[in-house]
Motif scaffolding. Structure first.
Motif, mmCIF file in Angstrom:
data_model
loop_
_atom_site.group_PDB
_atom_site.id
_atom_site.type_symbol
_atom_site.label_atom_id
_atom_site.label_comp_id
_atom_site.label_asym_id
_atom_site.label_seq_id
_atom_site.Cartn_x
_atom_site.Cartn_y
_atom_site.Cartn_z
ATOM 1 N N ALA A 122 0.444 4.205 -2.698
ATOM 2 C CA ALA A 122 0.164 5.577 -2.260
ATOM 3 C C ALA A 122 1.258 6.546 -2.689
ATOM 4 O O ALA A 122 0.991 7.718 -2.971
ATOM 5 N N GLU B 96 -10.056 4.385 5.175
ATOM 6 C CA GLU B 96 -10.494 4.838 3.855
ATOM 7 C C GLU B 96 -9.294 5.100 2.951
ATOM 8 O O GLU B 96 -9.295 4.729 1.764
ATOM 9 N N GLU B 97 -8.256 5.720 3.515
ATOM 10 C CA GLU B 97 -7.045 5.985 2.731
ATOM 11 C C GLU B 97 -6.317 4.684 2.407
ATOM 12 O O GLU B 97 -5.732 4.548 1.323
ATOM 13 N N TYR B 98 -6.347 3.747 3.332
ATOM 14 C CA TYR B 98 -5.717 2.438 3.118
ATOM 15 C C TYR B 98 -6.419 1.702 1.964
ATOM 16 O O TYR B 98 -5.769 1.176 1.060
ATOM 17 N N LYS C 33 -8.193 3.086 -0.387
ATOM 18 C CA LYS C 33 -7.955 3.870 -1.597
ATOM 19 C C LYS C 33 -6.641 3.457 -2.257
ATOM 20 O O LYS C 33 -6.549 3.346 -3.485
ATOM 21 N N ALA C 34 -5.618 3.217 -1.428
ATOM 22 C CA ALA C 34 -4.326 2.788 -1.967
ATOM 23 C C ALA C 34 -4.447 1.430 -2.647
ATOM 24 O O ALA C 34 -3.898 1.215 -3.740
ATOM 25 N N HIS D 39 -1.139 5.473 6.735
ATOM 26 C CA HIS D 39 -2.338 5.854 5.979
ATOM 27 C C HIS D 39 -3.326 6.698 6.795
ATOM 28 O O HIS D 39 -4.191 7.358 6.214
ATOM 29 N N LYS D 40 -3.236 6.608 8.105
ATOM 30 C CA LYS D 40 -4.071 7.398 9.034
ATOM 31 C C LYS D 40 -5.510 6.908 9.138
ATOM 32 O O LYS D 40 -6.062 6.824 10.227
ATOM 33 N N THR D 41 -6.155 6.596 8.011
ATOM 34 C CA THR D 41 -7.540 6.125 8.059
ATOM 35 C C THR D 41 -7.690 4.870 7.201
ATOM 36 O O THR D 41 -6.921 4.644 6.254
ATOM 37 N N SER E 247 0.830 -1.206 0.000
ATOM 38 C CA SER E 247 0.000 0.000 0.000
ATOM 39 C C SER E 247 0.864 1.255 0.000
ATOM 40 O O SER E 247 0.489 2.283 -0.578
#
Length: 492
Positions: A183, A212-214, A216-217, A208-210, A179
């Protein structure tokens, strides 16, 4: 290659540049030679831009940077999208090597390495001359090129390795795609033929912090597959993962989507039989065939990994009998429930599990074959996601008969403080554990406890042959330590 040509389709304006000839590219100033292009960005410890004068003295003709700088001995070209630009430049410089190799990308929280090893075995047996880029090393079917500094290397190393694979006669490449790599645009200019999604669990939240971002990657890989110029592209997706449809929705109509799993899907396993010696099952395919497979690997997570490999190989048109013969003779994945048998009737398993979900998967796999007891040893890495520490402690104690909490790679944190955080979730609920900070001693104590019929799970480091303490990397191998302990106790 001319610098202007390299910079086409990037965010760098090359209109007023001298017509420079680029003979090599690198991020390392010490690798500069006459005519080289220096790729200079800020890293976690040092800023490569500080080494531009050194690169110039060694022969660099220009540099690409991630920030605007002036008064330099060579032209410095700023790219706002540095990694994306470097990806384009690197792939172009090495002649788009992925276009000449059947390239399989594997992404997901867990299973990437296991899937890569299974693919490597099968593709070698199917005369596809495989190569692998992954967590353990970068290798062809004939030799190891180098140990892996990253699961997915940075450019231009990635394109250079792929070019080496092509020159070595590799017909296929299996690539673990992290990931982080997705990213950070490390694989933006790689042309994939197929992509596999194993699963999505909680991990890398420090980066990734969230969630959702994980996600997304991970989705980005399937968007890239859609944009790849290759033909007959295939996406292989774990139907039983809750994010399966979101991953699938990233694919265009040019990509054939196939699903695998235990629920109703294209490649569905049923009539499972699990034992300490492995798993067997029947496989239904989208064409109505019913095939029988068995594997020496144990655990549901390994069954899913196995299914992903079978699904792609069958979709590619390889014969069932050849796939079956190859994969049924596959038994070992370094550091992934890697088994060591004892003369005293118990077994030791070395596993890379270093998150709550992967630890639970490993323990469920072991519990499914009915050991007398499970003794678990684990720790958590320092300078990494702290939110997983307490949950890992709770899962270990609730799913094991006894637990030893120890040190992993403490890095710049105090090992005792890490153990304190792990213990915070369990001291009011469990008493079936001990703290032993010294990992070698902890392994000895775990094995000393074991009796006939028991399983000892040594979790967290798997294939790693080192410990990182402070800024030092020292040799340490869980498998070696376990074998030493067995010999000392006369239990080997």
């Amino acid at each position: 290659m001319r610098l202007k040509e390299l910079l086409k389709d990037t965010d760098i304006d090359s209109e007023n540049l001298k017509d420079l000839d680029v003979k090599g590219i690198s991020r390392n100033s010490m690798e500069m030679r006459e005519g080289f292009l220096f790729l200079a960005s800020k890293g976690s410890k040092r800023d490569a831009k500080d080494f531009i004068p050194q690169a110039a003295r060694l022969g660099a003709v220009a540099a690409i940077t991630d920030a605007e700088i002036k008064n330099t001995p060579i032209p410095c070209l700023y790219s706002e999208n540095f990694e994306k630009t470097i990806s384009k430049i690197s792939s172009k410089f090495y002649g788009y090597p992925s276009s000449s190799i059947y390239t399989i990308a594997i992404t997901g929280t867990k299973g990437k390495t296991s899937v890569s090893y299974m693919f490597e075995k099968a593709l070698a047996d199917l005369d596809m001359n495989p190569s692998v880029i992954g967590t353990i090393n970068y290798r062809t079917w004939k030799k190891v090129l180098m140990e892996a500094p990253n699961t997915t290397p940075l450019e231009p190393l990635l394109s250079r390795i792929l070019n080496d694979f092509k020159d070595e006669g590799c017909k296929s490449c299996i690539m673990e795609v992290s990931s982080h790599a997705l990213a950070l645009s490390r694989v933006d200019s790689i042309f994939f033929d197929a992509a596999i999604f194993t699963n999505l669990q909680s991990d890398h939240m420090d980066f990734h912090k969230t969630k959702e971002e994980y996600l997304k990657a991970k989705r980005k890989l399937f968007e890239m597959l859609s944009n790849s110029p290759k033909k007959n592209k295939i996406a292989v997706i774990n139907k039983d993962d809750e994010k399966a449809e979101e991953i699938a929705s990233a694919c265009s109509n040019e990509v054939k989507k196939v699903f695998y799993g235990l629920s109703k899907c294209d490649y569905m396993a049923e009539n499972l039989k699990e034992s300490e010696d492995g798993t067997s099952f029947n496989l239904n395919t989208p064409r109505g065939e019913k095939y029988f497979f068995s594997t020496k690997l144990i655990g549901r997570h390994n069954l899913f990994n196995f299914l992903s490999v079978v699904a792609l190989l069958l979709e590619r048109g390889f014969p069932y009998e050849k796939i079956k013969t190859s994969l049924e003779n596959f038994s070992a994945i370094p550091g992934r429930l890697e088994r060591i048998k004892s003369s005293c009737g118990f077994s030791i398993f070395i596993d890379y599990a270093h998150t709550e979900e992967s630890l639970k998967s490993a323990l469920n796999a072991l519990k499914s074959v009915g050991p007398k007891r499970i003794i678990t040893l684990f720790g958590c890495g320092g300078d990494r996601d702290r939110t997983k520490r307490a949950p890992m402690g709770f899962s270990a104690c609730s799913m094991s008969d006894f637990v030893i909490i120890t040190s992993d790679n403490p890095r710049n944190e105090d090992p005792i403080s890490i153990i304190d955080e792990i213990e915070s979730s369990i001291k009011k609920h469990f008493s079936n554990y001990r703290r032993i900070a010294d990992r070698a001693q902890a392994i000895k104590e775990a094995i000393k406890m074991a009796e006939s019929g028991d399983f000892v799970l040594i979790a967290g480091k798997g294939h790693e042959n080192y410990q990182i303490i402070g800024n030092k990397k020292i040799h340490f191998d869980d498998k070696e330590q376990a074998i030493i302990a067995l010999k000392e106790m006369g239990k080997e």
